[in-house]
Design a protein around this motif. Structure first.
Motif, short mmCIF file in Angstrom:
data_model
loop_
_atom_site.label_atom_id
_atom_site.label_comp_id
_atom_site.label_asym_id
_atom_site.label_seq_id
_atom_site.Cartn_x
_atom_site.Cartn_y
_atom_site.Cartn_z
N TYR A 205 6.61 -3.25 -9.72
CA TYR A 205 5.22 -2.96 -10.05
C TYR A 205 4.85 -1.55 -9.58
O TYR A 205 5.38 -1.05 -8.58
CB TYR A 205 4.29 -3.97 -9.37
N LEU A 206 3.92 -0.93 -10.30
CA LEU A 206 3.41 0.39 -9.96
C LEU A 206 1.90 0.32 -9.79
O LEU A 206 1.21 -0.45 -10.47
CB LEU A 206 3.74 1.41 -11.07
N TRP A 207 1.39 1.16 -8.90
CA TRP A 207 -0.05 1.20 -8.64
C TRP A 207 -0.42 2.59 -8.12
O TRP A 207 0.36 3.24 -7.44
CB TRP A 207 -0.41 0.15 -7.59
N GLY A 208 -1.60 3.06 -8.48
CA GLY A 208 -2.15 4.27 -7.85
C GLY A 208 -1.50 5.56 -8.30
O GLY A 208 -1.16 6.41 -7.47
N LEU A 209 -1.36 5.77 -9.61
CA LEU A 209 -0.79 7.02 -10.10
C LEU A 209 -1.66 8.21 -9.73
O LEU A 209 -2.89 8.16 -9.83
CB LEU A 209 -0.63 6.96 -11.62
N GLN A 210 -1.01 9.30 -9.32
CA GLN A 210 -1.75 10.50 -8.94
C GLN A 210 -0.94 11.74 -9.26
O GLN A 210 0.24 11.82 -8.97
CB GLN A 210 -2.08 10.45 -7.44
N VAL A 211 -1.60 12.72 -9.87
CA VAL A 211 -1.03 14.05 -10.09
C VAL A 211 -2.00 15.05 -9.49
O VAL A 211 -3.18 15.08 -9.85
CB VAL A 211 -0.81 14.35 -11.59
#
Length: 400
Positions: A205-211
């Motif tokens: 699972y993935l959470w909290g994408l940030q660039v």
């Protein structure tokens, strides 16, 4: 904390101290006071372990320490493209996302081609500026290698592996190139985990994408359909930066033992660094470099200074950085006055050149914006900065 490519492989640093004088004294904590912040911001609550939002002008603490961050913008606003996106799904029973919610993006098994784009490099900043892609990842049964990257940009994975049953912040650092970058979530066109593993209960699972622009990830900035900027934390210090830092001149000293053999330079003539004071680019930097085997320089110490893109100092002290032995190194800089010393051997002064400008970061053991391999194991017994250009006699004395 320095995090290597393999999750769980860390070097921890505590008790950083910068002080005037030639003698190292007992550790004295500095006193900084939070003043204000013009936006909300997140932090990890020490009691719950969850990412929590602090209101405007509310101080943030983690592990009992005050958090002070510069302003950053999260440019990630959209959904994933490509194949492999399982969409937002409920997490397994008993598992919550880093903020306590119960959903996260699922990575499907099999061949994956997940990315997001639309973040134009020209809009983000000038070509060559650093950008960080980060997100939190959770695997159920096994450690999986995600290896995020920035297509069409030089990039370095800093943390790329999950730890089963834990949320790990995965991130990679790259360069803006003035055009559209494709932010790839994992090794493109490869299988992260198989259908058989999925059938046996594995999930990723993935959470909290940030660039964000910068050379390291900062606290998570939630977005929903548009970019969001977290304002800078404003603080005061009992010491005051001006009391110890001098932009125009200085001396950097390091006492280091490297417990690894030469070689393994990855095609580079440099096996690693001890320290690098820079503006986050190659244009303005002061670096202590260890040569790699096969470069014709053996285990030399190579001091390097660049100012506004021009090399001011690039020298070599033969056999001054062997493994498994104390190595004392020092580099001094000032307008038209540069020199170095290693284990008592003083170089020849360089009497022309400008001092590097905009020096605002210190890397230890690796330069995140370069390809130098990290020092794989070792001990830094002392790293010191002096806000003056020490005399050549003092450089020799420091390293003898």
């Amino acid at each position: 904390r320095f995090s290597a490519a393999a999750a769980g492989d860390f070097i921890y640093i505590w008790g950083a101290q910068l002080e005037e004088g030639d003698v190292l004294t007992d550790y004295t904590p500095s006193v900084e006071s939070f003043v204000s912040r013009a936006s909300s911001a997140t932090y990890v609550d020490d009691t719950t372990g969850l990412i929590t939002t602090a209101a405007v002008d509310e101080a943030r603490y983690e592990n009992g320490e005050l958090i002070l961050e510069e302003a950053r913008t999260n440019y990630c606003t959209g959904d994933f493209n490509g194949t492999g996106d399982g969409g937002e799904q409920n997490l397994p029973s008993g598992v919550t996302a880093p903020d306590g919610s119960t959903t996260a993006y699922l990575l499907n098994p099999g061949n994956l081609q997940m990315w997001f784009d639309g973040l134009n490099g020209a809009n983000l900043g000038s070509s060559g500026e650093k950008v960080v892609l980060s997100y939190y990842a959770y695997s159920v049964n096994n450690s999986v290698t995600l290896r995020p990257n920035l297509y069409s940009s030089p990039w370095i994975n800093v943390v790329e592996n999950t730890i089963p049953g834990q949320w790990v912040r995965i991130y990679a650092i790259g360069n803006l190139n003035g055009g559209n970058l494709q932010y790839r979530i994992h090794t493109y066109n490869q299988t992260i985990y198989t259908q058989a593993e999925y059938d046996a209960g594995e999930r990723v699972y993935l959470w909290g994408l940030q660039v964000e622009k910068g050379s390291y990830p900062t606290s998570y900035i939630p977005t929903s359909g548009s970019t969001v900027t977290r304002a800078a934390d404003v603080s005061t210090s009992a010491l005051g930066v001006d009391s110890w830092y001098n932009q125009d001149e200085g001396t950097i000293f390091c006492d280091v033992i490297t417990r690894c053999p030469l070689g393994g330079g990855g095609g580079s003539s440099n096996v690693g660094i001890s320290f690098a004071l820079s503006d986050g680019t190659n244009n303005n930097r002061i670096v202590g470099i260890r040569s790699a085997e096969g470069s014709g320089k053996g285990d030399d110490f190579q001091p390097l200074i660049a100012s506004s893109g021009s090399t001011v100092l690039n020298a070599s002290v033969t056999d001054a950085w062997p493994a498994n032995a104390p190595n004392k190194q020092v580099i001094a800089y000032k307008v038209n006055d540069f020199n170095y010393s290693a284990n008592g051997v003083v170089g020849s002064p360089v009497t022309t050149g400008s001092a590097p400008s905009g020096l605002n970061r210190l890397d230890i053991g690796q330069v995140s914006f370069q390809t130098y391999n990290r020092i794989k194991a070792g001990t830094f017994s002392r790293l010191a900065y002096f806000p003056v250009r020490k005399t050549d006699e003092e450089l020799q004395e420091l390293t003898s």
